[in-house]
Design an enzyme around this catalytic site. Structure first.
Site, PDB file in Angstrom:
ATOM      1  N   LYS A 171       4.410   1.104   9.465  1.00 48.97           N
ATOM      2  CA  LYS A 171       4.545   2.355   8.729  1.00 48.97           C
ATOM      3  C   LYS A 171       3.938   3.518   9.509  1.00 48.97           C
ATOM      4  O   LYS A 171       4.411   4.645   9.407  1.00 48.97           O
ATOM      5  CB  LYS A 171       3.871   2.214   7.358  1.00 48.97           C
ATOM      6  CG  LYS A 171       4.757   1.463   6.379  1.00 48.97           C
ATOM      7  CD  LYS A 171       4.123   1.371   5.024  1.00 48.97           C
ATOM      8  CE  LYS A 171       3.086   0.285   5.018  1.00 48.97           C
ATOM      9  NZ  LYS A 171       2.514   0.028   3.691  1.00 48.97           N
ATOM     10  N   GLU A 226       0.876  -1.166   0.000  1.00 47.57           N
ATOM     11  CA  GLU A 226       0.000   0.000   0.000  1.00 47.57           C
ATOM     12  C   GLU A 226       0.916   1.220   0.000  1.00 47.57           C
ATOM     13  O   GLU A 226       1.778   1.348   0.868  1.00 47.57           O
ATOM     14  CB  GLU A 226      -0.849  -0.025   1.280  1.00 47.57           C
ATOM     15  CG  GLU A 226      -1.931   1.007   1.280  1.00 47.57           C
ATOM     16  CD  GLU A 226      -2.693   1.019   2.608  1.00 47.57           C
ATOM     17  OE1 GLU A 226      -3.296   2.048   2.901  1.00 47.57           O
ATOM     18  OE2 GLU A 226      -2.661   0.002   3.335  1.00 47.57           O
ATOM     19  N   ARG A 257       5.552 -12.610   9.528  1.00 44.81           N
ATOM     20  CA  ARG A 257       6.143 -11.318   9.199  1.00 44.81           C
ATOM     21  C   ARG A 257       7.418 -11.125  10.006  1.00 44.81           C
ATOM     22  O   ARG A 257       7.609 -11.724  11.053  1.00 44.81           O
ATOM     23  CB  ARG A 257       5.136 -10.190   9.352  1.00 44.81           C
ATOM     24  CG  ARG A 257       4.935  -9.579  10.697  1.00 44.81           C
ATOM     25  CD  ARG A 257       3.667  -8.723  10.731  1.00 44.81           C
ATOM     26  NE  ARG A 257       3.887  -7.337  10.389  1.00 44.81           N
ATOM     27  CZ  ARG A 257       3.295  -6.720   9.369  1.00 44.81           C
ATOM     28  NH1 ARG A 257       2.475  -7.364   8.582  1.00 44.81           N
ATOM     29  NH2 ARG A 257       3.499  -5.457   9.150  1.00 44.81           N
TER      30      ARG A 257
HETATM   31  P1  ATP Z   1       2.751  -1.969   7.952  1.00 39.47           P
HETATM   32  O1  ATP Z   1       2.020  -2.656   9.040  1.00 39.47           O
HETATM   33  O2  ATP Z   1       4.187  -1.768   8.201  1.00 39.47           O
HETATM   34  O3  ATP Z   1       2.051  -0.753   7.444  1.00 39.47           O
HETATM   35  P2  ATP Z   1       1.640  -3.488   5.844  1.00 39.47           P
HETATM   36  O4  ATP Z   1       1.526  -4.955   5.923  1.00 39.47           O
HETATM   37  O5  ATP Z   1       0.417  -2.678   6.008  1.00 39.47           O
HETATM   38  O6  ATP Z   1       2.784  -3.023   6.792  1.00 39.47           O
HETATM   39  P3  ATP Z   1       1.848  -3.202   3.023  1.00 39.47           P
HETATM   40  O7  ATP Z   1       2.460  -2.099   2.298  1.00 39.47           O
HETATM   41  O8  ATP Z   1       0.389  -3.366   2.953  1.00 39.47           O
HETATM   42  O9  ATP Z   1       2.326  -3.034   4.518  1.00 39.47           O
HETATM   43  O10 ATP Z   1       2.587  -4.568   2.722  1.00 39.47           O
HETATM   44  C1  ATP Z   1       3.109  -4.951   1.480  1.00 39.47           C
HETATM   45  C2  ATP Z   1       3.556  -6.369   1.556  1.00 39.47           C
HETATM   46  O11 ATP Z   1       4.676  -6.453   2.431  1.00 39.47           O
HETATM   47  C3  ATP Z   1       2.479  -7.262   2.112  1.00 39.47           C
HETATM   48  O12 ATP Z   1       2.409  -8.440   1.361  1.00 39.47           O
HETATM   49  C4  ATP Z   1       2.929  -7.539   3.513  1.00 39.47           C
HETATM   50  O13 ATP Z   1       2.508  -8.783   3.913  1.00 39.47           O
HETATM   51  C5  ATP Z   1       4.454  -7.418   3.406  1.00 39.47           C
HETATM   52  N1  ATP Z   1       5.023  -6.990   4.681  1.00 39.47           N
HETATM   53  C6  ATP Z   1       4.786  -5.870   5.351  1.00 39.47           C
HETATM   54  N2  ATP Z   1       5.447  -5.848   6.523  1.00 39.47           N
HETATM   55  C7  ATP Z   1       6.153  -6.998   6.580  1.00 39.47           C
HETATM   56  C8  ATP Z   1       7.043  -7.584   7.522  1.00 39.47           C
HETATM   57  N3  ATP Z   1       7.348  -6.982   8.661  1.00 39.47           N
HETATM   58  N4  ATP Z   1       7.566  -8.805   7.246  1.00 39.47           N
HETATM   59  C9  ATP Z   1       7.273  -9.416   6.092  1.00 39.47           C
HETATM   60  N5  ATP Z   1       6.452  -8.919   5.171  1.00 39.47           N
HETATM   61  C10 ATP Z   1       5.881  -7.732   5.391  1.00 39.47           C
HETATM   62 MG    MG Z   2      -1.262  -2.133   5.247  1.00 43.59          MG
END
Ligand code: ATP
Ligand code: MG
Length: 752
Positions: free
Chosen positions: A268, A31, A258
């Protein structure tokens, strides 16, 4: 490809073998609401890595369904990160927003099938109707609308005829489903906001659960790999695709753990807070765990890829030691970068018996680095050394310059101190020394024994540089808020001195400043007129050292006396230590830094062996040995401790079988240190058993929610930060005994 196959690759191989898919298509779907971080790097490595291992393709897709938070600069940062890590998304970057029309059409189809309806209850009622984990929900009366009504309303929603929140589109699934996500999930909501790509075209936006599976399908994705918190969403994913009866092959969702790293925040939202509150200089601040931050700091892509490879892919969430990442960058640079001389805190030294000047030819690389090259180091009677490298009242085991003890100038001569000059406050401002003309490095016939070699620069030719010494951003192993920040994460040294070749020859952008660490010419602020260097990482793990005691040990002193070449490199281990280290890393699967600390310390390694003999839980025991036990052993011998290795293994066992949380384990340990009681006795006496039972936790959550109506309101109005507040309150109410993962999940559900 990594040697051992992970569970995702096993699935992919199986699917290819059975003919389910002809080609593997994965996607990385961030995102665009923040800069990508090291967790994203893991996901990038998995998705792009699997695609490339099996000759498939990985799509880069911006999951831009949430218009208020997305910005173009984040899109650019994401592209940059993927590219920098060396992956290729092919011709197009995809955007979920490109499918808005298609997704809308699928929604219309569901309405026509009687599988979706426009609901018009207010938020509060919707929540009430959803039920609880233990109670079925209730369908709203609007679910009885006819297909025609629904179609008409949905179209009007689309055309912007209603206000935000007036109606939503919901799937008609099952209000009594045990998986609460299936209780008629929202598919669309009204939002009158400008979207970074579609502008004002849409007044309604699809929810993640609806948009994601369909985007995967539209792109022909085969394996939709996401993190574990989406496990419960998998049922919706399947429901949507199956209900629409889409043509096969269709994608399936698979979850992995994760990445979490200690001393690091990864959400984020929290990273944005750091930027907005000015706690860092921006998303690319070298202390940030963002790809842009690592890049600016001087990390290499190889070190990040290597780290992602080392941590592997698992199905259970766990915490990785940040020292492991630091180890990876150190390990990479060690074999690559030139070694140079710099002085960060200069002390003037005048060599009274030297006249004129000369240049010393010095190799850039040590013998064990397969690279060639050398530079001239100017030498004269006025030089600077590191203030630290002289000591008038040296403690035992101090090997550098003292009034009595000579020292070698790295690559140069041996000097002896003759006079110490101080200012009126007693501060040493200059040393007068003599050099030994027959002691030049490489042709030393002086017979003088020195115990170490120190870095130096010639006063006239040295170049002034700004050096930004970075340390970990957080001081707390499990940082939660801004209060956990490390107040000394950045020290700016304005008047460091560096040898001229660094600027004039520019053999590299990254250097090992001998004995100081690895440094990187700041890609933005560096100029030849005003050089600026960022500290990438130290030569050793200073954090590990803080907990595990390590003086300049006997082996180290022997080594130093024998061989001055230890300057700036990690001191080699004895054969025994090396054997232990090898066993720890290969057999017991400890990470390199933890292995390093335990193997080098006899008290720790023998305590570790004793505990391990009681319980086969190498990682769990090692973690407590390098931290808590090491702290106790710093001042005491093993037989002076109040607790035994056996008791520590009992403590680890209680964490392993989830009787207590690891947070509580620390508390129990403190008690063991004091009383010497068995951990189970302490846990029982203090009632510290971990609570995971929802039927116990849910009422506490209900109470917290009831007591904080204002915050509930704010949360519902979109202040997501308050989720942490509620979780914190619940944990507090249970004295830290509730299982945080369970609480998190239940709180999130309760607030929906
Ligand atoms: P955040 O909680 O940091 O905002 P998010 O999961 O909302 O992270 P996205 O941008 O939606 O962030 O994630 C993009 C991809 O990266 C998704 O497939 C997510 O599963 C993966 N991802 C995000 N954070 C991690 C992490 N800490 N470890 C492994 N994969 C991750
Ligand atoms: Mg997200």
């Amino acid at each position: 490809m990594s040697e051992s196959k992970d569970f995702l690759r096993s699935i992919v191989e199986e699917d290819l073998k059975s003919g389910k898919y002809k080609e593997v298509i994965t996607r990385f779907p961030p995102e665009p609401n923040g800069f990508p971080h090291i967790g994203h790097a893991k996901s990038i490595c998995i998705n792009f890595g699997i695609a490339s291992d099996y000759n498939g393709h990985c799509n880069l897709r911006m999951d831009d369904t949430n218009p208020t938070k997305e910005e173009t600069k984040y899109v650019e940062a994401l592209k940059d990160a993927v590219q920098w890590l060396g992956f290729d998304w092919g011709k197009n970057v995809y955007y979920t927003s490109d499918y808005f029309q298609k997704i809308y059409n699928y929604a219309v189809e569901l309405i026509k099938m009687g599988k979706a309806y426009v609901d018009s209850v207010d938020e509060e009622q919707m929540r009430e109707y959803r039920g609880t984990v233990t109670e079925a929900g209730k369908r709203s009366e609007y679910a009885n609308r006819t297909v025609e009504e629904n179609l008409e309303l949905f179209e009007k929603m689309k055309n912007g005829e209603f206000k935000d929140g007036e109606h939503v589109l919901r799937a008609k699934i099952d209000m009594g489903a045990a998986n609460m996500k299936l209780r008629d999930p929202l598919l669309y909501r009204i939002r009158h906001v400008n979207h970074h790509r579609t502008g004002d075209e849409w007044s309604i936006y699809p929810m993640y659960d609806f948009a994601h599976c369909l985007s995967d399908y539209i792109e022909g994705v085969t394996h939709s790999i996401c993190t574990l918190e989406f496990e419960n969403n998998r049922d919706i994913y399947n429901w949507v695709l199956d209900t629409l009866g889409l043509e096969l092959p269709r994608p399936y969702q698979h979850e992995f753990a994760r990445l979490g790293i200690n001393y690091t925040v990864m959400s984020k939202r929290k990273l944005l807070e750091l930027v907005e509150e000015g706690k860092v200089s921006g998303w690319d601040d070298p202390r940030m765990p963002t790809i842009a931050g690592y890049k600016r700091r001087g990390y290499t892509k190889e070190s990040i890829l290597n780290f992602c490879d080392q941590i592997g892919i698992a199905k259970a969430n766990s915490m990785v030691d940040v020292a492991q990442l630091e180890f990876c960058i150190r390990d990479d640079l060690n074999t690559k970068v030139p070694r140079v001389l710099t002085v960060l805190d200069p002390l003037k030294v005048t060599i009274v018996n030297y006249e004129g000047s000369e240049v010393i030819d010095a190799p850039y690389y040590p013998h064990d680095v397969p690279k060639e090259g050398s530079r001239d180091i100017p030498f004269s009677n006025e030089i600077y050394i590191e203030r630290d490298d002289f000591n008038e009242n040296p403690p035992k085991g101090y090997f550098r310059l003292t009034p009595e003890q000579p020292v070698r100038l790295r690559h140069g001569f041996i000097i002896s101190c003759k006079e110490v000059i101080k200012d009126e406050t007693g501060k040493v401002v200059e040393l007068k020394v003599e050099y030994h003309a027959d002691s030049k490095s490489g042709s030393d016939t002086s017979g003088i024994k020195v115990k170490s070699a120190i870095q130096w620069v010639s006063a006239k030719e040295a170049i002034k540089a700004e050096v930004r010494v970075y340390d970990r951003l957080y001081a707390n192993e499990a940082p939660e808020s801004l209060e956990d920040l490390n107040s000394s994460s950045l020290t700016v040294i304005k008047d460091a001195l560096i040898e001229p070749a660094i600027v004039t020859e520019k053999i590299d952008e990254r250097f090992q400043f001998e004995r100081q660490g690895y440094f990187y010419a700041d890609p933005i602020d560096y100029t030849d007129e005003k050089p600026v260097f960022n500290k990438i990482v130290g030569l050793k793990d200073s954090w590990g050292k803080k907990t595990a005691p390590k003086q300049e040990s006997k082996t180290e002193s022997k080594k130093q006396a024998k061989n001055e070449q230890v300057v700036g490199t990690e001191v080699a281990m004895s054969d025994e230590q090396q054997a232990l280290f090898d066993k720890y890393t290969s057999e017991l699967k400890l990470n390199a830094e933890v292995s390093n600390i335990i193997a080098r310390d006899e008290k720790l390694s023998s305590f570790y062996a004793d505990a391990l003999a009681e319980l086969n839980s190498p990682v769990g025991i090692a973690n407590i040995v390098v931290t808590e036990v090491a702290r106790e052993l710093k001042e005491k011998e093993a037989n002076e401790l109040n607790f035994t290795a056996k008791q520590v293994s009992q403590l680890v066992k209680m964490v392993d079988d989830k009787t207590i949380s690891s947070k509580i384990a620390k508390q129990v340990f403190e008690e063991m240190v004091k009383s010497g009681d068995n951990p189970d006795k302490i846990v029982e006496a203090k009632g510290l058993v971990q609570i995971s039972d929802p039927s116990v936790i849910s009422p506490i959550i209900a109470e917290v929610i009831e007591k904080n109506p204002d915050n509930v309101e704010k949360f519902k109005a979109g202040n997501n930060k308050l989720l942490g507040f509620f979780v914190g309150q619940v944990l507090k109410a249970t004295g830290g005994k509730a299982n945080p993962q369970v609480v998190n999940k239940l709180v999130a559900q309760a607030l929906k």
